[in-house]
Each structure stands twice: as structure tokens, then as C-alpha cells.
Scaffold this motif. Structure first.
Motif, short mmCIF file in Angstrom:
data_model
loop_
_atom_site.label_atom_id
_atom_site.label_comp_id
_atom_site.label_asym_id
_atom_site.label_seq_id
_atom_site.Cartn_x
_atom_site.Cartn_y
_atom_site.Cartn_z
N GLY A 104 0.77 -1.26 0.01
CA GLY A 104 -0.01 -0.03 0.03
C GLY A 104 0.68 1.15 0.12
O GLY A 104 0.28 2.34 -0.05
N GLY A 105 2.25 1.09 -0.10
CA GLY A 105 2.94 2.37 0.10
C GLY A 105 2.74 3.33 1.05
O GLY A 105 2.90 2.83 2.24
N LYS A 106 2.38 4.46 0.85
CA LYS A 106 2.31 5.54 1.89
C LYS A 106 1.10 5.55 2.76
O LYS A 106 0.79 5.91 3.85
CB LYS A 106 2.31 7.13 1.32
CG LYS A 106 3.63 7.35 0.94
CD LYS A 106 3.89 8.55 0.35
CE LYS A 106 5.18 9.01 -0.16
NZ LYS A 106 5.18 10.66 -0.59
N LYS A 107 0.12 4.69 1.99
CA LYS A 107 -1.19 4.48 2.80
C LYS A 107 -1.34 2.70 2.84
O LYS A 107 -2.04 2.14 2.03
CB LYS A 107 -2.57 4.84 2.02
CG LYS A 107 -2.30 6.35 1.74
CD LYS A 107 -3.65 7.01 1.25
CE LYS A 107 -3.43 8.44 1.44
NZ LYS A 107 -4.83 9.10 0.76
N PRO A 108 -0.50 2.22 3.68
CA PRO A 108 -0.61 0.81 3.89
C PRO A 108 -1.97 0.21 4.19
O PRO A 108 -2.74 0.79 4.78
CB PRO A 108 0.46 0.66 4.88
CG PRO A 108 0.49 2.04 5.80
CD PRO A 108 0.04 2.82 4.94
N HIS A 109 -2.14 -1.10 3.54
CA HIS A 109 -3.25 -1.78 4.03
C HIS A 109 -3.38 -3.14 4.24
O HIS A 109 -4.17 -3.60 4.99
CB HIS A 109 -4.37 -1.70 2.67
CG HIS A 109 -3.70 -2.37 1.44
ND1 HIS A 109 -3.50 -3.77 1.34
CD2 HIS A 109 -3.16 -1.51 0.55
CE1 HIS A 109 -2.87 -3.93 0.22
NE2 HIS A 109 -2.70 -2.80 -0.49
N SER A 110 -1.78 -3.53 4.29
CA SER A 110 -1.77 -4.89 4.99
C SER A 110 -0.27 -5.03 5.47
O SER A 110 0.46 -4.59 4.71
CB SER A 110 -2.27 -6.02 4.16
OG SER A 110 -1.64 -6.22 2.86
#
Length: 189
Positions: A77-83
Motif C-alpha cells: 500500500g505504499g504511503k497508505k498501507p493496507h496490509s
């Protein structure tokens, strides 16, 4: 309509080691240990006749057992991680098995997977955690190691619509039991 995927199930001893990564990340939803797996191919929601074809064609795959090593932890997710996930070493044997499965799925008419295969074990969903919190977590746990364990089979799994993380049901197990190839050692008469 079943939601299917193909994966490597994780031995319970490795699951216990992975469970040591739980905690220390506010906003994370941790995956239950019994649902840890390496997804080899997500199939999705398909009709029963297609599911039957998938189950049948996977039985044609012939590979030998191989070692699986877990090295490190990262996030998607990069700068907005999701996992957050544990990294699985992309060995030639693992990558060849995944490629065989991908070819078989296309043979039954499923579209090609668009994402590059990155072998991993998801340990948490982190939509509620900040990027800096995830970075701090990985800074402390990013050098995790487990295994190797021997992959002796792969599994066709189903899941019910949920928030992610299971429960998963093993629909069919396919042994990795191909005989060793005889490299030019022919019987002489």
C-alpha cells in the motif's frame, strides 16, 4: 457461488512463530493463525461448473516438494498501507508452481492475473493504522525469519464473503509428489 483461491497452507509450528509478530501496531486487524497461507492464485467468485473445472485441472500439476523460507516483514500500500505481511522467499520451485497454476487457470477461461506474484503471508489488515505506525512496526519486526518448512502439497481453498482473513475451507488438496526426473540415466541393455 464459491469464492476460491489456491494456496500453500502453513504448518502449525510456523504459524506459532508468525503469531509472535502480532501486537504493537494500533489499528491493525490481525489474521487468525489458522488462516495463515501463501496465496498462489486468487480466483474469486465463480460458478459451480467453473469451480469443478478448476478443481479438476489443478490435479494435472506435477511438482516435487520444496522448501519454503520466510524472511522479513513488509507492507502493501505504499504511503497508505493496507496490509502487513511476512515475506516468503521466491525460490525457483515456488515460482514454477505458481506459474503452472496461473497457466491452468487461464486454460479454464479465467483472465490472467494482473498483479505480479509476490509470495507472502498476510498477518494483518492495517487500514486503520498510519503509515508512520506501520513503518515503526516494520522497523522493529522487519528482520523476522521462520522455516524452512517443506511444501508437500497445495490447496484449493474457499472463503465466504468477509472482511478478510478467513475462515477458509480446504476444498481439495493436491500433493506435490512427482517422481524425481532421471537426468539422462537410461537403463542400458
Amino acid at each position: 457461488m464459491p469464492r476460491l483461491f489456491v494456496g500453500l497452507e502453513i504448518p502449525s509450528a510456523i504459524g506459532v512463530q508468525l503469531s509472535g509478530l502480532r501486537g504493537g501496531l494500533p489499528g491493525a486487524r490481525w489474521i487468525d493463525v489458522e488462516n495463515y497461507h501463501v496465496t498462489l492464485r486468487f480466483i474469486g467468485d465463480i460458478d459451480e461448473p467453473t469451480a469443478d473445472r478448476v478443481a479438476d485441472i489443478l490435479d494435472d500439476i506435477r511438482r516435487r516438494p520444496f522448501p519454503v523460507t520466510i524472511k522479513g516483514a513488509r507492507s502493501f500500500g505504499g504511503k497508505k498501507p493496507h496490509s502487513v505481511f511476512a515475506c516468503v522467499e521466491p525460490t525457483p520451485d515456488l515460482m514454477a508452481l505458481q506459474a503452472d497454476i496461473e497457466r491452468k487457470m487461464q486454460m479454464v477461461g479465467l483472465p490472467a492475473e494482473q498483479r505480479k506474484f509476490t509470495p507472502h503471508i498476510t498477518i494483518a489488515r492495517v487500514r486503520g493504522a498510519s503509515g508512520s505506525a506501520v513503518a515503526n512496526y516494520l522497523g522493529m519486526r522487519g528482520f523476522f525469519r521462520a522455516g524452512p518448512f517443506t511444501a508437500e502439497d497445495f490447496t484449493l481453498l474457499s472463503s465466504r464473503a468477509s472482511q478478510g482473513g478467513g475462515p477458509y475451507i480446504a476444498e481439495e488438496v493436491y500433493p506435490l509428489d512427482a517422481p524425481a526426473f532421471d537426468y539422462g540415466l537410461e537403463q542400458r541393455i
